[in-house]
Design an enzyme around this catalytic site. Sequence first.
Site, PDB file in Angstrom:
ATOM      1  N   LYS A   1      41.999  -0.762 -16.271  1.00  0.00           N
ATOM      2  CA  LYS A   1      43.402  -1.144 -16.337  1.00  0.00           C
ATOM      3  C   LYS A   1      43.886  -0.833 -17.740  1.00  0.00           C
ATOM      4  O   LYS A   1      43.095  -0.758 -18.687  1.00  0.00           O
ATOM      5  CB  LYS A   1      43.620  -2.618 -16.021  1.00  0.00           C
ATOM      6  CG  LYS A   1      42.976  -3.544 -17.032  1.00  0.00           C
ATOM      7  CD  LYS A   1      43.738  -4.852 -17.176  1.00  0.00           C
ATOM      8  CE  LYS A   1      45.132  -4.641 -17.702  1.00  0.00           C
ATOM      9  NZ  LYS A   1      45.475  -5.618 -18.787  1.00  0.00           N
TER      10      LYS A   1
ATOM     11  N   THR B   1      45.626  -5.461 -22.926  1.00  0.00           N
ATOM     12  CA  THR B   1      44.189  -5.274 -22.798  1.00  0.00           C
ATOM     13  C   THR B   1      43.803  -4.037 -22.008  1.00  0.00           C
ATOM     14  O   THR B   1      44.374  -3.749 -20.971  1.00  0.00           O
ATOM     15  CB  THR B   1      43.590  -6.494 -22.100  1.00  0.00           C
ATOM     16  OG1 THR B   1      43.901  -7.615 -22.876  1.00  0.00           O
ATOM     17  CG2 THR B   1      42.098  -6.362 -21.961  1.00  0.00           C
TER      18      THR B   1
ATOM     19  N   THR C   1      60.516 -15.935 -24.157  1.00  0.00           N
ATOM     20  CA  THR C   1      59.553 -16.967 -23.765  1.00  0.00           C
ATOM     21  C   THR C   1      60.282 -18.216 -23.317  1.00  0.00           C
ATOM     22  O   THR C   1      61.329 -18.551 -23.829  1.00  0.00           O
ATOM     23  CB  THR C   1      58.648 -17.343 -24.954  1.00  0.00           C
ATOM     24  OG1 THR C   1      59.387 -17.230 -26.142  1.00  0.00           O
ATOM     25  CG2 THR C   1      57.450 -16.449 -25.008  1.00  0.00           C
TER      26      THR C   1
END
Lengths: 380, 380
Positions: B164, B175, B380
């Site tokens: 990924k 990541t 956020t």
Amino acid sequence: MRLPEGFTAGAAASSIKPSGRPDLALLKVEPGALWAYLATTNRAAAPCVLRGRALYQKRKTISGLVVNSGNANCATGERGMRDDARLAELAAGFLGVRADDVLTASTGVIGVPLPVAKIEESIAAVELTGEIDGFAEAILTTDTRVKLSERTLPGGARVVGVAKGSGMIHPDMATMLAYVLTDARVDAGELHGRWREVVNSTFNQVSVDRDTSTNDMAVLLASGAAGAVDPGAFWEAVRAVARELARQIAADGEGAEKLITVRVSGAADDGEARRAARAVVASSLWKAAVHGNDPNWGRILVALGYSGARFDIGRLEIVLQDTLIYRGGAVPFNGVALSQAMQAGEVRVEVELHEGAGRGEAWGCDLTEGYVKINAEYTT
Amino acid sequence: MRLPEGFTAGAAASSIKPSGRPDLALLKVEPGALWAYLATTNRAAAPCVLRGRALYQKRKTISGLVVNSGNANCATGERGMRDDARLAELAAGFLGVRADDVLTASTGVIGVPLPVAKIEESIAAVELTGEIDGFAEAILTTDTRVKLSERTLPGGARVVGVAKGSGMIHPDMATMLAYVLTDARVDAGELHGRWREVVNSTFNQVSVDRDTSTNDMAVLLASGAAGAVDPGAFWEAVRAVARELARQIAADGEGAEKLITVRVSGAADDGEARRAARAVVASSLWKAAVHGNDPNWGRILVALGYSGARFDIGRLEIVLQDTLIYRGGAVPFNGVALSQAMQAGEVRVEVELHEGAGRGEAWGCDLTEGYVKINAEYTT
């Protein structure tokens, strides 16, 4: 802004810039002025940098400075070296000194021969005065404003700084040029080392896009005309001037809407503190979060983590716009209020690493659609 | 895509991802499978990485792998370590092995506790099969597509890779997870060193935004079920699979519209070639130029110049989309035609440094307004 004693400066438009704006800047300093010189480490360094390095090897004093903007005279081969030498000769002739007394600097487009003939035609139009403003304007490329700073020492000696920053609407005009001028009489022996310390904690802590230019330089010139000064106060003033210029350069970064300031304390040493601060300020993810007023501390943590600075994630503290947001773990905070606080012109991050007494700062700017547009939508 | 012999895999949706898409992936390999493990150097490494490193110190074999996506379980303190251990226990229970036989991986938002209870509730829904496709989908975060690659060796042994990449619409999902699985029987002694070589020339040469994640890992698993193979052919196949995954990750970078490929030859050694290639592919200025179809070689030159690789600007050669644009200096070219050629899905830069026999490649993507939007407009 008035120049320190012993300096005169002036500028002209030589039509290197298509806009017709001033693009030729000259500075003269009385014979015997000491200098300290630092330039880019880029292997594709321009002829002006190669010449400046060689000059600095053999001379402790310098009498003049010539800067052209609009053309970096970089990747221009042997011709570039000759054109740079010719630029020095033209400036020396005008200033009434020898070519070896003159430092050259070029900033602008890469890979296009420098039109020295235009400079030859227009240099006589330069008028040297006791003001630095014309010089400050003529060294700009796509900067949106001049960058100046000054301090006066007890006794009257002065430190005056001028710089250009990191606009780049035309390709590769990312060069930073910074000149700090003083009439203080300084100790030649410690000049280079102290200047390097100043540059490492100021100009080298600015990041707009992590691209190190081929033409960067930071130069200190000391005429000595105002006599001896307290070295401690003097170097503090030089650092303050350099720091203000660094902040101005970051705030005027390409497409920038905000200045980002990162202060790191508690690092194992100052070097680690500077690396940590610089990693945060250079992180594309954090820069984009600042642009979007997003108090996303995970991105600060990630950047600190790859900076090379030592810390324990369980003791680290992060403060954003005076609000503690991380102390060994997430701290609850009012996200809406903090996002509003991030709408200011300066976004401040303070980090405590709890490893030692090392401190450092870095300055950058937010990553905006404007940056991408400026750099993508130009077509050669 | 069919798994190599000795492997089974499956996936489920555990509601960690708000979208309800699959976010729990499990893999089982027959007892005695050898492994090679490399993970992020980020100091803020997540519990799964800390646990993985410790496991790798004491075990040469492994029997299972569990990945959750949507939550990185990073910066979650002591609780994060406990949650990661619990994740391993749950997977071990399901797979019928011991917790110490299972490697964990988490990817997703940073700083939010991992909802292990959700995994506990849903793990029974996983069905292990001989196909890898469900696993490949469940490890994605904001990737727009699955990343798979395979090679078959003479004799029938297979090498299958799954990864990924680097989407990040939610904060800090950068990541990279990469798993290369094989049923070849390999030499345990050289496994780690050869895997490091492969990773250094493939996954470590991908740059989307220069931000190194807290959760990155690249793992090779060898079941041995298909018997002995020629080591040369085997490692070439592993490298080919890893390289294809690296290209897929770069092409699917955040906001990316184009894959950028940089090949450097003639470097003093392979390390310098890789550094040079990576500097170009990571340059914000060159990435923006590619986005704007601007054949602006000055930006390539600048990046090579600060890469650390040795070269002489008077001998360097640069080829862009098969057109020579620099050979020791500017080479005239048809800018309109080259700009059109840059509108392809892959923009290829070839650089010859004329210093030695070192070679290297790197992969990245263009810098787009989309990247800024994705990373700035999240609140956020």
